[in-house]
Write an enzyme that holds these catalytic residues in place. Structure first.
Site, mmCIF file in Angstrom:
data_model
loop_
_atom_site.group_PDB
_atom_site.id
_atom_site.type_symbol
_atom_site.label_atom_id
_atom_site.label_comp_id
_atom_site.label_asym_id
_atom_site.label_seq_id
_atom_site.Cartn_x
_atom_site.Cartn_y
_atom_site.Cartn_z
ATOM 1 N N THR A 95 32.896 -37.102 8.839
ATOM 2 C CA THR A 95 32.515 -36.615 9.468
ATOM 3 C C THR A 95 33.821 -35.574 10.527
ATOM 4 O O THR A 95 34.015 -36.252 11.103
ATOM 5 C CB THR A 95 31.976 -37.410 9.583
ATOM 6 O OG1 THR A 95 30.674 -38.226 9.340
ATOM 7 C CG2 THR A 95 30.878 -36.478 10.650
ATOM 8 N N LYS A 170 25.286 -32.431 8.105
ATOM 9 C CA LYS A 170 26.198 -34.044 8.328
ATOM 10 C C LYS A 170 26.048 -34.128 10.043
ATOM 11 O O LYS A 170 25.540 -35.723 10.480
ATOM 12 C CB LYS A 170 27.482 -34.344 7.710
ATOM 13 C CG LYS A 170 28.020 -35.598 8.564
ATOM 14 C CD LYS A 170 26.940 -36.706 7.952
ATOM 15 C CE LYS A 170 27.990 -37.695 8.492
ATOM 16 N NZ LYS A 170 26.849 -39.207 8.163
ATOM 17 N N LYS A 238 31.323 -40.176 18.199
ATOM 18 C CA LYS A 238 32.111 -38.376 17.650
ATOM 19 C C LYS A 238 31.112 -38.206 17.222
ATOM 20 O O LYS A 238 31.606 -36.883 17.731
ATOM 21 C CB LYS A 238 33.458 -39.553 16.627
ATOM 22 C CG LYS A 238 34.187 -38.676 16.135
ATOM 23 C CD LYS A 238 33.748 -37.695 14.655
ATOM 24 C CE LYS A 238 33.708 -39.554 13.705
ATOM 25 N NZ LYS A 238 33.269 -39.052 12.100
HETATM 26 N N1 LIG Z 1 30.864 -45.842 7.570
HETATM 27 C C1 LIG Z 1 29.707 -45.448 8.008
HETATM 28 O O1 LIG Z 1 28.875 -45.481 7.426
HETATM 29 C C2 LIG Z 1 29.799 -43.544 7.762
HETATM 30 C C3 LIG Z 1 30.730 -42.953 7.583
HETATM 31 N N2 LIG Z 1 31.396 -41.740 8.156
HETATM 32 C C4 LIG Z 1 32.431 -41.415 8.265
HETATM 33 O O2 LIG Z 1 33.517 -41.250 7.101
HETATM 34 C C5 LIG Z 1 34.696 -41.651 7.884
HETATM 35 C C6 LIG Z 1 35.539 -43.095 7.839
HETATM 36 O O3 LIG Z 1 34.534 -43.896 7.938
HETATM 37 P P1 LIG Z 1 34.696 -45.233 8.033
HETATM 38 O O4 LIG Z 1 35.124 -45.625 6.879
HETATM 39 O O5 LIG Z 1 33.940 -45.914 8.837
HETATM 40 O O6 LIG Z 1 35.971 -45.184 9.275
HETATM 41 P P2 LIG Z 1 37.145 -47.192 9.446
HETATM 42 O O7 LIG Z 1 36.993 -46.592 10.435
HETATM 43 O O8 LIG Z 1 36.497 -48.293 8.611
HETATM 44 O O9 LIG Z 1 38.011 -45.975 8.239
HETATM 45 C C7 LIG Z 1 39.144 -44.930 8.788
HETATM 46 C C8 LIG Z 1 39.739 -44.608 8.351
HETATM 47 O O10 LIG Z 1 40.866 -43.077 8.736
HETATM 48 C C9 LIG Z 1 42.126 -43.870 8.772
HETATM 49 N N3 LIG Z 1 42.651 -43.196 9.752
HETATM 50 C C10 LIG Z 1 42.909 -43.528 11.519
HETATM 51 N N4 LIG Z 1 43.606 -43.151 12.246
HETATM 52 C C11 LIG Z 1 44.305 -42.847 11.444
HETATM 53 C C12 LIG Z 1 45.780 -41.991 12.015
HETATM 54 N N5 LIG Z 1 46.048 -42.146 12.295
HETATM 55 N N6 LIG Z 1 46.048 -41.927 10.393
HETATM 56 C C13 LIG Z 1 46.291 -41.980 9.361
HETATM 57 N N7 LIG Z 1 44.906 -42.849 8.112
HETATM 58 C C14 LIG Z 1 43.989 -43.270 10.386
HETATM 59 C C15 LIG Z 1 41.934 -45.262 8.729
HETATM 60 O O11 LIG Z 1 43.357 -45.930 8.261
HETATM 61 P P3 LIG Z 1 43.759 -47.648 8.614
HETATM 62 O O12 LIG Z 1 42.991 -48.640 7.543
HETATM 63 O O13 LIG Z 1 44.863 -47.508 8.213
HETATM 64 O O14 LIG Z 1 42.937 -47.826 10.144
HETATM 65 C C16 LIG Z 1 40.774 -45.402 7.674
HETATM 66 O O15 LIG Z 1 40.980 -45.744 6.292
HETATM 67 C C17 LIG Z 1 34.078 -40.993 9.772
HETATM 68 O O16 LIG Z 1 35.049 -39.808 9.888
HETATM 69 C C18 LIG Z 1 33.103 -41.264 9.625
HETATM 70 O O17 LIG Z 1 32.530 -40.750 10.513
HETATM 71 C C19 LIG Z 1 30.627 -40.903 7.249
HETATM 72 C C20 LIG Z 1 28.949 -42.049 6.827
HETATM 73 C C21 LIG Z 1 29.044 -42.934 6.778
HETATM 74 O O1 LIG Z 2 28.043 -41.134 9.030
HETATM 75 C C1 LIG Z 2 26.807 -42.370 9.364
HETATM 76 C C2 LIG Z 2 25.834 -42.072 8.777
HETATM 77 C C3 LIG Z 2 25.039 -43.568 8.472
HETATM 78 C C4 LIG Z 2 23.519 -43.435 7.874
HETATM 79 O O2 LIG Z 2 23.384 -42.680 7.123
HETATM 80 O O3 LIG Z 2 23.365 -44.753 7.732
#
Ligand SMILES: NC(=O)C1=CN([C@@H]2O[C@H](COP(=O)(O)OP(=O)(O)OC[C@H]3O[C@@H](n4cnc5c(N)ncnc54)[C@H](OP(=O)(O)O)[C@@H]3O)[C@@H](O)[C@H]2O)C=CC1
Ligand SMILES: O=CCCC(=O)O
Length: 291
Positions: A95, A170, A238
């Site tokens: 996102t 989104k 964010k």
């Molecule tokens: N969780 C949710 O319910 C949802 C999340 N999203 C979106 O999806 C995306 C991922 O979310 P989510 O999986 O929850 O987040 P997490 O915080 O669990 O994972 C983030 C990922 O980004 C990586 N990362 C963070 N900083 C860096 C960096 N400086 N360099 C390289 N890699 C990096 C992390 O690596 P590392 O493991 O090394 O930290 C990890 O792989 C976001 O944009 C979020 O807004 C969208 C829908 C639902």
């Molecule tokens: O970006 C996160 C969305 C979480 C949700 O749809 O429940």
């Protein structure tokens, strides 16, 4: 077909596991290497860098935390741009704002690659269950190529046209969700402080016109002060910030979203950023106490 996956956080891990279990040949990369272990046990290969993954794969999916990370994984040394070329695709499912997506798109296409943004609606459980809603925009041919993967990760995919439309959709959805979470938190506090049973409030809500899966899922855990992260609060804040920026660009007044953003910022300042976004409830409780 070899598919790459960059970013094995809460979402990326669940999505990539579904792909590999469904027979995709995956090469994965994650900044913290140990998070690749489970995927490797399931048969994935590891790419040492984002560039190495792109070099090996027909198309590469990214699921990264925020705009600055999405940009760095593409533009920095050993990044996606070093190996992207004609015949290769890059699909960013993180996102981010439309501006970030456009920057990435321009860079990828200027090297002959194709680009799709494809953020998702749905959290950890829908990701695990392959029930996400995919909001794609960009290169239609790449969208068509990725449909088999999208069908495994999600229950429905939308193709929304030009790059930026997926990001905007989104952000609108998450802006509504973040505002609702704040109203819900205030309702729970109000019920409690006025002598009502919050569990009864949940039952009443669930039978009425504003019943929804979020209240149903988060209500019971919030009452127990359990904020085990499905959607980390720092990411929700964010998204509120990015949605408010979209409101600025379009001269849309959003006082409700702005107030919700302040509550999420407050929660981050209290050290709650890595907890589930429902932990904003703690901020609402604290604000109520201090007045
Ligand atoms: N969780 C949710 O319910 C949802 C999340 N999203 C979106 O999806 C995306 C991922 O979310 P989510 O999986 O929850 O987040 P997490 O915080 O669990 O994972 C983030 C990922 O980004 C990586 N990362 C963070 N900083 C860096 C960096 N400086 N360099 C390289 N890699 C990096 C992390 O690596 P590392 O493991 O090394 O930290 C990890 O792989 C976001 O944009 C979020 O807004 C969208 C829908 C639902
Ligand atoms: O970006 C996160 C969305 C979480 C949700 O749809 O429940």
């Amino acid at each position: 077909m070899e598919v790459g996956f960059l970013g094995l956080g809460i979402m990326g891990k669940a999505m990539s596991i579904n792909l590999i279990r469904s027979g995709f040949k995956l090469t994965v990369w994650n900044r913290t290497l140990s998070k690749c272990d489970e995927l490797v046990e399931l048969g994935a290969s590891i790419g040492e860098t984002p560039a190495a993954v792109v070099k090996k794969c027909n198309y590469t999916i990214a699921m990264l935390s925020d705009p600055s990370v999405a940009l760095s994984v593409v533009f920095d040394k050993d990044g996606v741009l070093e190996q992207i070329c004609h015949g290769k695709g890059y699909i960013d499912m993180s996102t981010v704002g439309a501006d970030t997506s456009s920057k990435i798109s321009e860079a990828i296409t200027s090297k002959g690659g194709s680009f799709l943004e494809a953020p998702v609606s749905g959290s950890k459980k829908p990701a695990e269950d392959g029930q996400l809603v995919i909001l794609a925009a960009g290169e239609k041919a790449l969208y068509d190529e990725a449909i088999p993967a999208f069908d495994i990760m999600g229950k429905k995919s939308f193709f929304l046209g030009q790059v930026g439309n997926g990001a905007k959709m989104k952000l609108v959805v998450n802006m509504i969700m973040g505002s609702m979470m704040n109203a819900f938190s205030e309702g729970l506090v109000l019920a409690d402080r006025s002598g009502l049973n919050p569990h009864t409030l949940l039952d009443v809500l669930d039978l009425g016109g504003i019943a929804n899966p979020m209240f149903r899922l988060k209500g019971p855990t919030m009452i127990q002060n359990n904020y085990s992260p499905a959607f980390p609060l720092k990411h929700q804040q964010k998204d509120m910030r990015l949605a408010l920026a979209l409101g600025d660009e379009n001269a849309v007044s959003m006082p409700v979203a702005a107030a919700a953003n302040e509550a999420f910022k407050k929660a981050r300042s209290l050290g709650l950023g890595d907890l589930d976004f429902s932990a904003v409830y703690e901020t609402v409780k604290t604000l109520e106490h201090s007045s």
